[in-house]
Design a protein around this motif. Structure first.
Motif, short mmCIF file in Angstrom:
data_model
loop_
_atom_site.label_atom_id
_atom_site.label_comp_id
_atom_site.label_asym_id
_atom_site.label_seq_id
_atom_site.Cartn_x
_atom_site.Cartn_y
_atom_site.Cartn_z
N LEU A 390 0.84 -1.20 0.00
CA LEU A 390 0.00 0.00 0.00
C LEU A 390 0.87 1.25 0.00
CD1 LEU A 390 -2.63 1.60 0.27
CD2 LEU A 390 -2.58 1.12 2.74
N GLU A 391 1.91 1.27 0.81
CA GLU A 391 2.80 2.42 0.86
C GLU A 391 3.47 2.65 -0.49
OE1 GLU A 391 3.96 2.46 5.62
OE2 GLU A 391 5.36 1.60 4.16
N GLN A 392 3.89 1.59 -1.15
CA GLN A 392 4.53 1.75 -2.45
C GLN A 392 3.55 2.32 -3.48
OE1 GLN A 392 7.78 1.40 -3.29
NE2 GLN A 392 8.14 1.13 -1.10
N ARG A 393 2.30 1.90 -3.41
CA ARG A 393 1.28 2.46 -4.32
C ARG A 393 1.08 3.95 -4.03
NH1 ARG A 393 -3.36 -0.79 -2.54
NH2 ARG A 393 -4.57 0.80 -3.66
N LEU A 394 1.06 4.30 -2.75
CA LEU A 394 0.90 5.70 -2.37
C LEU A 394 2.07 6.54 -2.85
CD1 LEU A 394 -0.48 5.14 1.22
CD2 LEU A 394 -1.61 6.57 -0.51
N TYR A 395 3.30 6.03 -2.68
CA TYR A 395 4.48 6.77 -3.11
C TYR A 395 4.40 7.05 -4.61
CZ TYR A 395 6.57 5.24 1.35
OH TYR A 395 6.85 4.99 2.66
N ALA A 396 4.00 6.03 -5.38
CA ALA A 396 3.94 6.20 -6.83
C ALA A 396 2.87 7.22 -7.23
CB ALA A 396 3.66 4.85 -7.50
N ALA A 397 1.74 7.19 -6.53
CA ALA A 397 0.65 8.12 -6.86
C ALA A 397 0.97 9.55 -6.44
CB ALA A 397 -0.64 7.65 -6.20
N LEU A 398 1.55 9.69 -5.23
CA LEU A 398 1.82 11.03 -4.69
C LEU A 398 3.17 11.57 -5.15
CD1 LEU A 398 0.62 10.44 -1.00
CD2 LEU A 398 -0.57 11.75 -2.78
N GLU A 399 4.03 10.69 -5.66
CA GLU A 399 5.40 11.03 -6.05
C GLU A 399 6.17 11.63 -4.87
OE1 GLU A 399 5.74 13.24 -9.66
OE2 GLU A 399 5.17 11.51 -10.89
N THR A 400 6.02 11.01 -3.74
CA THR A 400 6.79 11.35 -2.54
C THR A 400 6.80 10.14 -1.62
OG1 THR A 400 7.03 12.84 -0.66
CG2 THR A 400 4.78 12.29 -1.30
#
Length: 469
Positions: A390-400
């Motif tokens: 989930l965190e990796q998906r968030l990083y990719a979406a938010l670019e942070t």
């Protein structure tokens, strides 16, 4: 055998060449370093220290520290290091376990030691400045020791917050030197290293290369001073973590310097792809190596960073999770409990802090998945796999990657710096697009003291007044 003998030939053959540079000391030659190390030996012997007598050493990276390490190791005296920010009770426990015969530090170190009852009980307190300033005309003496004899004993707070002790024997240090030399740490580079990691400065002394030392609490003023050095002192290689690499790229966006870098090694498995990509643009002709390892085992695997970033981007990842292939000397077994590794560069645990002697299996505590492009890092085993994903998906979406997910009061909460504004800029409705998230809370991210790119989740939550669970 004695691992300090690696340095011995360079004291004569490269006597006038720079061994170390700091803003405070300027250039220190191999000859001067050798004289200071011999002076340390002279004082140590006068104080009755002999091979096998451990010494607690505390000093900032610089000529005094490396002269003391070289002189003491050459005598067969084990050097003990502790992280000074460890809780006093933990430091006391370490001192009682190891029972050092002497405490070697400067004035600031003595003030720190005076706060710890167990350190005050160490029988000899020796001032590192006085030891190294009394340069000796005598040659550095090398004491033969068994390859299993302890060279460096290190206690850290560990990722769990509990003190963790490991022993690097003379044999381990010898073989680690050979592994690093053979697997590209030198890369044909003969100029100085930009020294962020003190243990690698020791390695470079053993290869006859100099190190331009970056202080622990470095600033732009330190980088400007390095950038202004003459050509023979301009760093040609760099080994660091992603946090320092990013800051160096940002510095070179604003100022000139560091154009001579030809080889860059970056440790860790969670480097943002964009950090690498910005560095590739800054130094297009340099080689970049992505290194995976840990305190007890370094290196374990490595990859051409450009290849690792391409493979990670192909999977729509924000972070460089591809860590390449294991080095030939390492045996590895991915297991549900974490990656197990065994090899000559796997350090032994301090007695009572692990099991086994000699070659042993060490659990990295990481989820590692083999693939066609090499190993893929899948997070710490202690972290649920779905949370990491989930965190990796968030990083990719938010670019942070300035955010993390934790369960608080039974709810799945996203914590982060500026994540709400970031989501709004990118047209993302966090609660809608990530159904697992039940709440979003703004929180200042606190970084780990040792691994500055890694989020210290416990301290971040505590600073915000939260508790995981």
């Amino acid at each position: 055998m004695n691992c300090a003998s690696r340095v011995l030939p360079h004291l004569a053959e490269r006597s006038r060449e720079p061994a170390l540079w700091t803003r405070a000391s300027g250039v220190v030659s191999f000859e001067t370093l050798g004289s200071a190390a011999a002076a340390v030996q002279r004082v140590a012997r006068r104080e009755g220290l002999r091979a096998g007598d451990p010494v607690l050493l505390l000093a900032e990276p610089g000529p005094q520290l490396f002269a003391a390490i070289t002189g003491l190791l050459a005598l067969g005296v084990p050097v003990l290091f502790v992280e000074p920010w460890m809780p006093i009770a933990d430091i006391a426990h370490v001192v009682e376990l190891v029972r050092p015969r002497a405490f070697v530090a400067g004035t600031i170190g003595w003030l720190w030691g005076a706060r710890v009852g167990a350190v005050r009980s160490i029988p000899r307190w020796l001032h590192i400045g006085r030891m190294t300033r009394a340069l000796s005309a005598a040659a550095l003496h090398i004491e033969e020791v068994d390859e299993a004899a302890p060279a460096v004993i290190t206690f850290t707070s560990g990722t769990t917050g509990k003190p963790k002790g490991i022993v690097r024997s003379h044999g381990y240090m010898w073989r680690l030197h050979e592994i690093l030399a053979d697997h590209g740490e030198r890369d044909g580079v003969v100029g100085p290293e930009l020294g962020v990691l003190p243990n690698l400065a020791l390695f470079h002394l053993g290869t006859g290369r100099g190190t331009v030392i970056v202080p622990r609490r470095w600033s732009d003023a330190d980088l400007r001073a390095i950038a202004a050095l003459p050509a023979r002192l301009q760093p040609q290689s760099l080994s660091c973590g992603p946090a320092f690499l990013l800051r160096l790229v940002e510095y070179t966006d604003r100022a000139a310097g560091f154009r001579d870098l030809r080889a860059v090694h970056v440790g860790g498995a969670l480097t943002d792809c964009r950090i690498f990509e910005r560095a590739f643009d800054r130094w297009p002709d340099a080689s970049f190596t992505h290194v995976y390892g840990g305190t007890e085992a370094e290196p374990v695997a490595h990859a051409d960073a450009r290849v690792a970033v391409r493979a990670s981007r192909a999977r729509s990842l924000f972070q460089t999770l591809n860590v390449g292939w294991p080095i030939p000397e390492i045996e590895a077994r991915p297991t549900p409990e974490g990656l197990l590794v065994r090899g000559p560069n796997v350090a032994a645990p301090f007695p009572g802090h692990g099991t086994g002697d000699g070659p042993r299996w060490h659990c990295m505590g990481d989820r590692v998945v083999p693939g066609e492009e090499g190993w893929w890092f899948g997070g710490r085993v202690a972290q649920p796999e779905e949370q990491f994903a989930l965190e990796q998906r968030l990083y990719a979406a938010l670019e942070t990657s300035k955010c993390f997910v934790e369960r608080v009061d039974g709810r799945v909460v996203l914590f982060g710096e500026g994540v709400t504004a970031r989501a709004r800029e990118r047209g993302i409705a966090l609660r809608r697009d990530f159904a697992e998230i039940e709440e979003v809370r703004e929180l200042e991210i606190v970084r780990d003291r040792r691994h500055r790119a890694r989020i210290d989740r416990a301290r971040s939550l505590a600073r915000g007044g939260y508790r995981a669970g």
